[in-house]
Enzyme design. Sequence first.
Site, PDB file in Angstrom:
ATOM      1  N   ASP A 180     -10.405   2.897   2.125  1.00 37.19           N
ATOM      2  CA  ASP A 180     -10.647   2.223   3.410  1.00 37.19           C
ATOM      3  C   ASP A 180     -11.473   3.078   4.363  1.00 37.19           C
ATOM      4  O   ASP A 180     -12.482   2.626   4.905  1.00 37.19           O
ATOM      5  CB  ASP A 180      -9.320   1.850   4.079  1.00 37.19           C
ATOM      6  N   ILE A 210     -12.998  -4.274  12.802  1.00 37.49           N
ATOM      7  CA  ILE A 210     -12.825  -4.398  11.349  1.00 37.49           C
ATOM      8  C   ILE A 210     -12.347  -5.789  10.938  1.00 37.49           C
ATOM      9  O   ILE A 210     -12.277  -6.094   9.746  1.00 37.49           O
ATOM     10  CB  ILE A 210     -11.889  -3.311  10.775  1.00 37.49           C
ATOM     11  N   ALA A 261      -5.089   1.037   8.742  1.00 37.17           N
ATOM     12  CA  ALA A 261      -6.550   1.093   8.800  1.00 37.17           C
ATOM     13  C   ALA A 261      -7.010   2.173   9.769  1.00 37.17           C
ATOM     14  O   ALA A 261      -7.938   2.936   9.482  1.00 37.17           O
ATOM     15  CB  ALA A 261      -7.118  -0.264   9.206  1.00 37.17           C
ATOM     16  N   LYS A 312       0.810  -1.220   0.000  1.00 35.50           N
ATOM     17  CA  LYS A 312       0.000   0.000   0.000  1.00 35.50           C
ATOM     18  C   LYS A 312       0.850   1.282   0.000  1.00 35.50           C
ATOM     19  O   LYS A 312       0.391   2.317  -0.467  1.00 35.50           O
ATOM     20  CB  LYS A 312      -0.961   0.007   1.195  1.00 35.50           C
TER      21      LYS A 312
END
Length: 282
Positions: free
Chosen positions: A103, A223, A134, A67
Site C-alpha cells: 500500500d 485515496i 492506509a 490484513k
Amino acid sequence: MSFQFALIGYPIQHSLSPWIHEQFLKKAGLSGSYSIVEITPDESFEQRLTDLKREHINGFNVTVPYKQKIIPYLDDLDVEARRIGAVNTVVSRNGRWIGYNTDGKGYTRSLKQHYPAVFADKDIKIAIIGAGGAARGIYDALVTAGFHYVDIANRTVSSAEAITELQQDQTNTAVLSLAGLGNKLDHYDVIIQTTSVGMKPNQDKSIIQLAPSLKKDSVVSDIIYQPITTEFLKQAKNRGAYTHYGHTMLLYQAQYAFELWTMKHVPIDDMENQLQQILEGR
C-alpha cells in the site's frame, strides 16, 4: 507456466483487482488467472487458508478485514509488513507463504508518477489525515523515502500518536487534531486524505474544510476512488491546488504486488484512464 492469483477478504464481490491483474498478465505475456475468494465471518478462516494452500496458489492479495488476521498463518514477513503490522500481499515461494504490504510503496509510486517534483525536495511539509492502516502504510513509505516533515492529523489523537512509532531519525512528526490541522493548512505542500469520509454513498462529506487557508500550489491527495473526485478534492480544485486521485494508488500497489509474484515489471500505460472509466460507470 500458468499463474494462479487470488484476493481474499469480505465483502469483495465487486473488487476491481481481477480486472487489474488480468491486464497485467496480458501486458507481461503470461498465462494465468485471478480469482475472488470471499471468506465470510462465519466461516473457518483457517480452513479456507488450508484449502488455498492445497491449490498451490502463486500468490494472493488480502483486504479487509483480514490484513492483520492473516499474519499468524504466514511463514515469514517482509520487513515493511512487519513494521506496519499488516499484510495485503502474500507470495508463495517453495511452499512458504511470505507477507508483504504494497500500500505505502504503491501510494508513493503513484504520487511520484504524477508529481515527481514532490520527491525532489525532502524538506517539503506533508500532512496525512487519518490514522488507520492506509495512513500507517503511507507514513512508513514517506519516511522511508527520506521526507523530513510528515505530520499526522486525526479525530482521535492517540491513534495518530501510535503511528509515530514508525518515525525514523531524520523525520520530524507533529500529531494534530483535525481542528489543529485546519488552522495551519497553509503550512503544508502536500495533504493526503486517508479516511473513508467522502466515499459513496456519502460523497457530499469532507473530513475538513480546505478553504480559505489551503496553499494554492499545494498537492492534495485522496485515496478514496469511489467517487473519483471526492468533495475533498473538489474543494482543493476550487482553491487552485493540484489533485491526486485514489484509483492511481489502487493500480500502483497492484503493480508492485504483481512484481513480487512474477518478478516482472509491467507499465501502467493507459490503465489509469480505463480504470477511471470503469469506476465512473458504476
